[in-house]
Design a protein around this motif. Structure first.
Motif, PDB file in Angstrom:
ATOM      1  N   THR A  80      40.441  27.758  48.911  1.00 38.03           N
ATOM      2  CA  THR A  80      41.229  28.972  49.123  1.00 38.03           C
ATOM      3  C   THR A  80      41.583  29.137  50.595  1.00 38.03           C
ATOM      4  N   SER A 139      36.728  37.517  38.485  1.00 35.75           N
ATOM      5  CA  SER A 139      36.779  37.501  39.944  1.00 35.75           C
ATOM      6  C   SER A 139      37.681  36.379  40.422  1.00 35.75           C
ATOM      7  N   SER A 140      37.559  35.226  39.776  1.00 34.47           N
ATOM      8  CA  SER A 140      38.402  34.082  40.125  1.00 34.47           C
ATOM      9  C   SER A 140      38.431  33.124  38.950  1.00 34.47           C
ATOM     10  N   ARG A 141      39.467  32.280  38.939  1.00 32.58           N
ATOM     11  CA  ARG A 141      39.629  31.329  37.837  1.00 32.58           C
ATOM     12  C   ARG A 141      40.421  30.137  38.328  1.00 32.58           C
ATOM     13  N   SER A 171      46.273  34.544  45.359  1.00 28.49           N
ATOM     14  CA  SER A 171      44.982  34.966  45.888  1.00 28.49           C
ATOM     15  C   SER A 171      45.166  36.305  46.577  1.00 28.49           C
ATOM     16  N   GLY A 200      40.141  38.016  48.250  1.00 29.01           N
ATOM     17  CA  GLY A 200      39.689  36.653  48.022  1.00 29.01           C
ATOM     18  C   GLY A 200      39.800  35.787  49.252  1.00 29.01           C
TER      19      GLY A 200
END
Length: 368
Positions: free
Chosen positions: A247, A216-218, A297, A301
């Motif tokens: 973000t 999903s995110s890193r 992104s 996100g």
């Protein structure tokens, strides 16, 4: 009459031969390594006219050696991978995995996905078994820079192992190492149970149900901006909150800066040619011209990072992403990215202009 000028036959160095022997030993074991490496060198000699760029001799020889190894295994009715009793157990550290033959092959395939100096440092360290000082001399840099590149490359390689090359790496990468289940809800399915990994190299989140083997995110923690952002935080809610706040502020900033070298960078829009939903296929990215660091992104996100959306999800963690709707806003085509209940009732909607990907309106009733 003009004669045909043949290239001077290459003279393989002792170092190149030793490298091929190590590569063949990793793939086949030490007993056959010398003979197979010699066969690879002979094949390279027979096809020496194909080496059009002498600077790429090492990579060219390595590709020939791997093909010879595969033929050797097929001729003996063996699978092209390393025998099972030499494979690491699940959960093995990445450094141990990188010593295995499969990753030699993966490194070659991944070289084009890594910055040149990072790939060169990885190959020098794990394949050629050079010291950091030797690698630094070859790259014209410092040992500290080499150490950083190896760490950075290792983290990116693990990311590749768990996403794009997950099928190839299944069963030997220890891909589940370090992941733990949290009580965080997934924005796609609305269920709790997001998984998180927080170690010395990265902070990452995923939903097993929705991310299809991806993330999903890193955040790679070798980037100073991300390392400072994460700090000593360990709680999933704290880490997710920090990532979301960063973000939102980063992409809203008129003059963002590189997360690694702090130089100014210019945001650009991207579109992925995939079957994923509209907010996932589109987004923003920056790539630093000085150090090559890239950050991106998706629209999805950035929508989840909006304060209004975060508050709506705090009030009702079970909210999930709804199908995107098309609208016209002030004469411009736009999309409504909304989150709502399992029954499809919207609770918060974000209007995003289709051409510029800019958020122009957030509909988030105070009573939820």
């Amino acid at each position: 009459m003009t004669g045909i000028l043949h290239p001077t036959p290459p003279l393989w160095t002792t170092a190149q031969r030793a490298r091929l022997v190590r590569l063949c030993a990793a793939l086949l074991g030490p007993a056959a390594a010398e003979d197979v490496a010699q066969e690879a060198l002979l094949e390279a000699w027979r096809h020496r006219e194909r080496l059009v760029e002498p600077a790429g001799a090492d990579a060219w020889l390595g590709a020939i050696a791997r093909n010879v190894c595969r033929r050797w295994l097929r001729a003996r009715g063996a699978d092209r991978s390393v025998p099972a009793d030499t494979l690491p157990d699940r959960g093995v550290a990445l450094d141990d995995v990188l010593e295995r033959a499969e990753v030699v092959d993966l490194l070659e395939r991944a070289l084009g996905r890594l910055p040149g100096p990072t790939a060169a440092a990885l190959v020098g360290h794990y394949v050629d078994e050079l010291s950091h000082a030797e690698i630094a001399a070859g790259l014209g840099t410092t040992t500290d820079a080499v150490s950083m590149r190896i760490s950075r490359g290792r983290a990116r390689l693990r990311h590749l192992l768990e996403t794009e090359y997950a099928d190839d790496a299944a069963g030997w990468t220890g891909a589940d190492a370090g992941w733990r289940t949290t009580r965080l809800p997934c924005a796609d399915c609305g269920r709790t149970g997001m998984e998180m990994r927080r170690d010395d190299t990265e902070v990452a989140f995923r939903c097993r149900r929705c991310d299809g083997g991806g993330l999903s995110s890193r955040l790679p923690l070798d980037a100073p901006a991300f390392s400072a952002l994460v700090g000593d935080a360990r709680r999933p809610t704290a880490l997710q909150s920090r990532v979301a706040a960063w973000t939102h502020s980063y992409w809203a900033h008129e003059s963002p800066r590189c997360v690694r070298c702090d130089r100014p960078v210019t945001p650009r829009r991207y579109v992925r040619d995939t079957a994923e939903p509209w907010p996932v296929r589109r987004g923003w990215f920056v790539e630093c011209a000085a150090c090559g660091e890239a950050v991106n992104s998706s629209v999805a996100g950035m929508v989840l990072a909006l304060p209004e959306v975060r508050e709506a999800r705090r009030r009702d963690p079970s909210l999930r992403t709804l199908p995107v709707r098309e609208v016209v806003r002030d004469g411009h085509e736009a999309k409504v990215v909304a989150l709502g209940t399992a029954e499809g009732t919207p609770r918060v909607g974000v209007v995003v202009l289709e051409r510029t990907l800019r958020v122009v309106h957030v509909d988030a009733p105070a009573n939820g």
